[in-house]
Scaffold this active site. Sequence first.
Site, short mmCIF file in Angstrom:
data_model
loop_
_atom_site.label_atom_id
_atom_site.label_comp_id
_atom_site.label_asym_id
_atom_site.label_seq_id
_atom_site.Cartn_x
_atom_site.Cartn_y
_atom_site.Cartn_z
N GLU B 48 0.83 -1.21 0.00
CA GLU B 48 0.00 0.00 0.00
C GLU B 48 0.86 1.26 0.00
O GLU B 48 0.63 2.19 -0.77
CB GLU B 48 -0.93 0.02 1.23
CG GLU B 48 -1.94 -1.12 1.32
CD GLU B 48 -2.95 -1.15 0.18
OE1 GLU B 48 -3.08 -0.15 -0.53
OE2 GLU B 48 -3.59 -2.21 -0.01
N ASN B 52 1.36 3.93 -3.12
CA ASN B 52 1.04 5.34 -2.96
C ASN B 52 2.16 6.24 -3.51
O ASN B 52 1.88 7.23 -4.18
CB ASN B 52 0.79 5.68 -1.49
CG ASN B 52 -0.64 5.33 -1.08
OD1 ASN B 52 -1.47 5.00 -1.92
ND2 ASN B 52 -0.92 5.40 0.22
N ARG B 106 -8.37 3.34 -7.66
CA ARG B 106 -7.95 3.42 -6.26
C ARG B 106 -9.19 3.31 -5.38
O ARG B 106 -10.26 3.81 -5.72
CB ARG B 106 -7.23 4.76 -5.96
CG ARG B 106 -6.10 5.15 -6.92
CD ARG B 106 -5.05 4.07 -7.14
NE ARG B 106 -4.56 3.48 -5.91
CZ ARG B 106 -4.18 2.22 -5.79
NH1 ARG B 106 -4.27 1.40 -6.80
NH2 ARG B 106 -3.73 1.76 -4.66
N1 LIG Z 1 3.19 9.10 -0.99
C1 LIG Z 1 2.14 9.94 -1.26
N2 LIG Z 1 2.36 11.07 -1.98
C2 LIG Z 1 1.33 11.93 -2.26
N3 LIG Z 1 0.05 11.70 -1.88
C3 LIG Z 1 -0.24 10.58 -1.19
C4 LIG Z 1 0.78 9.64 -0.86
N4 LIG Z 1 0.20 8.64 -0.16
C5 LIG Z 1 -1.11 8.94 -0.07
N5 LIG Z 1 -1.39 10.11 -0.68
C6 LIG Z 1 -2.74 10.79 -0.75
O1 LIG Z 1 -3.59 10.20 0.22
C7 LIG Z 1 -4.77 9.67 -0.41
C8 LIG Z 1 -5.28 8.44 0.32
O2 LIG Z 1 -4.37 7.36 0.23
P1 LIG Z 1 -4.84 5.86 0.45
O3 LIG Z 1 -5.62 5.77 1.71
O4 LIG Z 1 -3.64 4.99 0.36
O5 LIG Z 1 -5.84 5.55 -0.74
P2 LIG Z 1 -5.60 5.46 -2.32
O6 LIG Z 1 -4.15 5.19 -2.58
O7 LIG Z 1 -6.46 4.31 -2.74
O8 LIG Z 1 -6.04 6.76 -2.88
C9 LIG Z 1 -4.35 9.43 -1.85
O9 LIG Z 1 -5.45 9.42 -2.73
C10 LIG Z 1 -3.42 10.62 -2.10
O10 LIG Z 1 -4.12 11.80 -2.36
#
Ligand SMILES: Nc1ncnc2c1ncn2[C@@H]1O[C@H](COP(=O)(O)OP(=O)(O)O)[C@@H](O)[C@H]1O
Lengths: 145, 145, 105, 105
Positions: B48, B52, B106
């Site tokens: 996960e 991301n 996502r």
């Molecule tokens: N490493 C990262 N860099 C930039 N934005 C991130 C990162 N990790 C998460 N995000 C932001 O947080 C949101 C939620 O993440 P997550 O709960 O993993 O769900 P998903 O990946 O399915 O969107 C993402 O849609 C993104 O906007």
Amino acid sequence: MKVTNYIKIEFPSRSANEALSRNVAACFAAQLDPTLEELGDIKTAVSEAVTNSIVHAYPNDVGRICMKCRLFEDRSIEISIRDWGKGIADVEKAMEPLFTTGDDDRSGMGFSIMESFMDHLKVKSQENKGTTVTMKKKIERKNLS
Amino acid sequence: MKVTNYIKIEFPSRSANEALSRNVAACFAAQLDPTLEELGDIKTAVSEAVTNSIVHAYPNDVGRICMKCRLFEDRSIEISIRDWGKGIADVEKAMEPLFTTGDDDRSGMGFSIMESFMDHLKVKSQENKGTTVTMKKKIERKNLS
Amino acid sequence: MVINGEFKNGKLTVFLKGDLDHHAAREAMRELTLKIDTHLPRSCVLDLKNLRFMDSSGIALILKTDKRMKELEGKFCVVNVPPQPKRVLNASGISRIIDIREAGI
Amino acid sequence: MVINGEFKNGKLTVFLKGDLDHHAAREAMRELTLKIDTHLPRSCVLDLKNLRFMDSSGIALILKTDKRMKELEGKFCVVNVPPQPKRVLNASGISRIIDIREAGI
Ligand SMILES: Nc1ncnc2c1ncn2[C@@H]1O[C@H](COP(=O)(O)OP(=O)(O)O)[C@@H](O)[C@H]1O
Ligand SMILES: Nc1ncnc2c1ncn2[C@@H]1O[C@H](COP(=O)(O)OP(=O)(O)O)[C@@H](O)[C@H]1O
């Protein structure tokens, strides 16, 4: 030639990391869909090089080891293992089969095995500075008809 | 607390490295002799966090991702995944279940899964600087009688 | 990731094999959509027996397939879920909104 | 690395299981020496059937065991060698000086 993927890893010179490092190299090589034999050859060569850094480069302390794996367009893999330890005074001599400065736990066959399992082997070393072993192997494409 | 072993890895943000990085974390965790369930939880959480960085941090280019795994005396593992990408403006909001800035590929469940599969989750982020996700899990000792 | 399908008496069964992560999901979704659009089945069964690993990318794939089958007024269920994917389904809460079974429809 | 032994009619059979690398070799050698010194066997068989991985640390272990059995004027052989250890034995040339067989003595 173009590098299509890479992984760099760093870990301390503990013998438990011999298995870890050869398994990481195998995970990396897996993206080329190698045969079990090719995978075994890569694991063995990495195990020899990493064990050398653990045993010979840092005989009395825990030092740092770096492994870099690079994948090229032509399906060859380059793996380099680097330490900042004791170094080797006479590399040519060290690479002779059966030559070892270790005790009877070592066979002196490490470099010979790296040479015969990989397509290419290069050893760069400087006393009290460290050693870099660079190995290459091309993974053949399967199912050619 | 004392760190008894570690591994640092660096790789480019290519989706092929999702499998590589979670397998490396699993190889590292293996030294604690975890159950299959614990191993699966670690692999899932790493998958996960790395996904991301690949999808959200570097949406249009290939960037650098670093993963550090550390092992402590008390049999806990700390895994941090770092990128130097887009960053997150509102971390609290991003961590809400179902929140996503991605498309319908996502689910918005990434952070929720990391939270429920690991004992501890910390997210540090700065817009246009990057994100560091740090997760901890204690591996229980087997065969206690 | 290997995807195989079987269509019989209005029922499409799709078998997923390997690792279903973000890397594999796009290709898997395309294949799955193609199979559904080709057969327009009355029911679709996603068989995960040989799925070794799944992360939240699998959740998105399942939700999208469920939506597509609802549009077709067909049934959808997920069967033979191994332990690791099961934990992901449970953690995400979709085990409450998707029909998850031990055997086929 | 797991080491098991079996002694019967002067013959000691030792089974190695897992990965035989430098990390495992010291412990394996100690166990093996202990078993030989306890039973003083007329013949010793090293069974590698369940050996998943071996590097040159295994060569050193085999050579030392051969030497010890020669001191005891006993026989020594290695049996059931899987493909990866076999390649290491061949590359090191010790397949020419050590008795390597498909089955027991
Ligand atoms: N490493 C990262 N860099 C930039 N934005 C991130 C990162 N990790 C998460 N995000 C932001 O947080 C949101 C939620 O993440 P997550 O709960 O993993 O769900 P998903 O990946 O399915 O969107 C993402 O849609 C993104 O906007
Ligand atoms: N990383 C290293 N640092 C210092 N010395 C080394 C290193 N690698 C190899 N050597 C030297 O080269 C010799 C031969 O190495 P090798 O062929 O692998 O056999 P072995 O490890 O069994 O001794 C070693 O005994 C040691 O003296």
